[in-house]
Design a protein around this motif. Structure first.
Motif, PDB file in Angstrom:
ATOM      1  N   MET A 171       0.829  -1.210   0.000  1.00 50.55           N
ATOM      2  CA  MET A 171       0.000   0.000   0.000  1.00 50.55           C
ATOM      3  C   MET A 171       0.865   1.261   0.000  1.00 50.55           C
ATOM      4  N   MET A 172       1.895   1.294   0.850  1.00 49.75           N
ATOM      5  CA  MET A 172       2.738   2.479   0.927  1.00 49.75           C
ATOM      6  C   MET A 172       3.562   2.660  -0.357  1.00 49.75           C
ATOM      7  N   TRP A 173       3.973   1.563  -0.965  1.00 50.38           N
ATOM      8  CA  TRP A 173       4.704   1.668  -2.245  1.00 50.38           C
ATOM      9  C   TRP A 173       3.810   2.290  -3.307  1.00 50.38           C
TER      10      TRP A 173
ATOM     11  N   THR B 157      -1.315  13.851  -3.208  1.00 52.58           N
ATOM     12  CA  THR B 157      -0.612  14.835  -2.387  1.00 52.58           C
ATOM     13  C   THR B 157       0.020  14.144  -1.188  1.00 52.58           C
ATOM     14  N   ILE B 158       0.827  14.946  -0.441  1.00 55.91           N
ATOM     15  CA  ILE B 158       1.391  14.432   0.802  1.00 55.91           C
ATOM     16  C   ILE B 158       0.265  14.063   1.767  1.00 55.91           C
ATOM     17  N   GLY B 159      -0.797  14.849   1.747  1.00 57.70           N
ATOM     18  CA  GLY B 159      -1.945  14.560   2.606  1.00 57.70           C
ATOM     19  C   GLY B 159      -2.576  13.218   2.268  1.00 57.70           C
ATOM     20  N   ASP B 160      -2.617  12.876   0.953  1.00 58.02           N
ATOM     21  CA  ASP B 160      -3.156  11.566   0.555  1.00 58.02           C
ATOM     22  C   ASP B 160      -2.296  10.434   1.104  1.00 58.02           C
ATOM     23  N   LEU B 161      -0.957  10.618   1.049  1.00 59.61           N
ATOM     24  CA  LEU B 161      -0.039   9.613   1.582  1.00 59.61           C
ATOM     25  C   LEU B 161      -0.279   9.415   3.082  1.00 59.61           C
ATOM     26  N   VAL B 162      -0.445  10.556   3.786  1.00 59.79           N
ATOM     27  CA  VAL B 162      -0.720  10.492   5.224  1.00 59.79           C
ATOM     28  C   VAL B 162      -2.065   9.802   5.478  1.00 59.79           C
TER      29      VAL B 162
END
Length: 605
Positions: free
Chosen positions: A280-282, A294-299
């Motif tokens: 998932m993180m990859w 965005t970075i927010g989506d990653l978070v």
């Protein structure tokens, strides 16, 4: 030292029964559904708490995206901060409301089930209780009651919230992102659940073996401690310790297997979680690099994964505990399935009040089909009269009292009271009309007052004192430091045999029933006390229908009729004088006992 090269296998031997999952759940469900409004409200709070919990990462994502642009730092909406705090508090609020609403449901269900099992055990026949193992039964009730609370707690506080949260997260991932995230999450979840279920099911027999051996060890310990004096008499402490250790060794082996397989299960679960999180993180990191996240989506994705896998990791433990709780509850519910050998007929009636006549009409009975105890026993006890039954040990005398109490049903003939077959009467009204002083008196581990008062719990203290005086017990009790509050110990072991017998006599006199049974009532008393109590017993029998079962013939001389039993038959009947004149079995027993009494008496007495 022995090394284990393969995964432990379930213990060999007789296979343990399957856990009937849905049958157990269906049996438990009505106890919960009685409080359906609380259940529905609690479920509503559960959903509200999870909606608030899932919304927290989404608000957090908006805050991160807002902070990522330096030009918008001062314009960061205060609403997001307020909303974030409110959602955090809402999660805790609805979670605690759920617990408040459901606490009463859980504890009431536990109480009602335990009470029903307790009542059912008292309703079972004497045969069940003679064959039961007290330690094992008490442990089954204890674990079963505790497991109901555990099952409800794990289901409502772990399983359902996790399922609701999984559904919400999958829906958000599908709507906001692409189906790849949903697919990875689903594959990870399904793999985790399948692995957990398969391995846990494989382990359930091992866990059940742990419980079986635990109950067996507890049964041996309780049985040995209850017979403490016997163990001491025969110097068998080491023997009892070996027997207990044999069972504990089996428990140790099963418990070790359980722990080893648990480590294997935990390792597999962590491997599946690690693979799912990495995938998932990859994918999310690639999305940020490619610019469509965005970075927010990653978070957000990371927060969702933490929220999912944290309870999911606990879910494996919960599943095992739920399976174990179901096994314990099933074991307790099996006690409810025990057949009530003696039950009231649908049209059973109350025993009529007034003078009562007892008739044994051609009664046959045997505890086992191949061992007949009573054979065509036929006699009557008129209202207010006393009939005594004498004979050698094993003649079937005490069986008469058990049948009159309807602990068993006759296998032939009938026992009637005022013409009513006992099987047509309600057991409660029948037993309320009978008082008994048994041959082997067992007392509650409580005070002397409690044990006498047990004959009629509504009696006043003065009535209890009066019953004690009638049983020649009051002066003895008053000589004790704590008087009537003196505790008698387990099964009354702190009292002598004669003192216990007098407590039993006082208890029966306090009950004041129309029918009295004295089953070797003075067998544990010395001659002086026996003579003192005998007159009290005869006085208590006046106006009552009385059955006296005795070995010492001197205690039944004044009976209206004496029956002599041998090998389940009545071989002689009549008054004391008539039986002596007949010069039969009774006369021989009388002469023998008189000779024994003369030999025991001091010279010249």
């Amino acid at each position: 030292m022995r090394r284990t090269t393969a995964l432990p296998k379930p213990p060999a031997g007789q296979p343990l029964a399957e856990t009937h999952l849905w049958l157990t759940v269906r049996t438990l469900f009505p106890y919960l559904w009685r409080y359906r409004l609380r259940v529905i409200a609690a479920l509503g709070c559960l959903v509200a708490a999870k909606v608030a919990n899932v919304s927290v990462p989404m608000v957090f994502k908006e805050m991160i995206d807002g902070l990522s642009n330096t030009q918008q730092v001062l314009a960061l909406p205060a609403l997001l901060l307020g909303l974030y705090g409110m959602l955090r508090f809402s999660t805790a609020l609805f979670t605690e409301l759920r617990e408040i609403l459901f606490a009463r449901v859980t504890q009431r269900a536990v109480r009602q089930v335990a009470l029903e099992v307790f009542g059912h055990l008292h309703a079972l026949s004497l045969r069940f209780h003679l064959e039961r193992q007290t330690g094992g039964v008490s442990r089954d009730i204890e674990r079963g009651s505790r497991s109901i609370s555990s099952l409800i707690s794990y289901t409502l506080y772990s399983i359902l919230p996790t399922l609701v949260e999984i559904g919400l997260v999958l829906a958000i991932l599908f709507v906001k992102y692409d189906s790849g995230y949903v697919l990875i999450t689903l594959v990870s979840l399904v793999s985790y659940i399948v692995f957990t279920v398969k391995v846990s099911n494989w382990r359930i027999d091992i866990r059940r073996a742990v419980n079986e051996n635990d109950s067996a060890a507890n049964t041996r310990a309780v049985d040995s401690l209850l017979n403490y004096e016997t163990v001491k008499y025969f110097n068998n402490e080491a023997w009892e310790a070996r027997r207990y250790d044999e069972q504990m060794l089996k428990w140790e082996d099963a418990a070790t297997r359980s722990q080893t397989t648990l480590a294997f299960l935990n390792l597999g679960q962590q491997a599946i979680i690690a693979l799912g999180v990495t995938a998932m993180m990859w994918r999310a990191a690639n999305g940020v690099v490619e610019g469509h996240m965005t970075i927010g989506d990653l978070v957000l994705v990371n927060a969702f994964l933490i929220q999912l896998y944290a309870p999911l990791n606990f879910l494996g433990i919960v599943y095992r505990e739920i399976r174990q709780a179901l096994a314990d509850i099933e074991r307790m519910f099996k006690l409810l399935q025990e057949n009530r050998e003696i039950a009231d007929a649908p049209d059973a009636r109350e025993l009529p009040s007034g003078p009562l006549q007892i008739n044994f009409d051609a009664v046959n009975f045997g505890y086992d089909p191949d061992r007949q105890i009573l054979k065509n026993v036929d006699f009557a006890i008129a209202p207010g009269k006393t009939v005594a039954v004498v004979g050698h040990s094993g003649a079937g005398k005490s069986t008469l009292s058990r049948l009159l109490y309807r602990f068993y049903d006759v296998t032939g003939g009938a026992i009637r009271i005022n013409g009513h077959d006992l099987r047509s009467l309600k057991q409660n009204s029948l037993r309320a009309a009978i008082g008994i002083v048994p041959q082997d008196t067992v007392l509650f581990n409580d005070s002397i007052f409690y044990n006498i008062n047990y004959g009629r719990p509504t009696a006043s203290r003065e009535e209890v004192y009066g019953a004690a005086r009638a049983a020649q017990l009051h002066e003895f009790i008053e000589s004790l430091p704590q008087k009537y509050e003196t505790r008698v110990g387990e099964r009354g072991l702190k009292l002598s045999g004669g003192e216990k017998q007098r407590v039993a006599i006082a208890r029966a006199l306090l009950k004041n029933p129309p029918i009295l049974i004295f089953d070797e009532a003075t067998s544990a008393l010395d001659s002086a006390t026996e003579r003192a109590i005998q007159s009290q017993l005869e006085f208590a029998a006046i106006g009552r229908t009385t059955l006296v079962i005795a070995h010492r013939l001197s205690t039944v001389m004044n009976a209206d009729e004496i029956l002599v039993m041998s090998d389940g038959h009545i071989i002689e009947r009549g008054s004391h004088g008539a039986l002596l004149a007949a010069d039969g079995q009774y006369a021989r027993m009388w002469n023998l006992q008189q000779q024994e009494d003369r030999e025991k008496s001091p010279a010249g007495a």
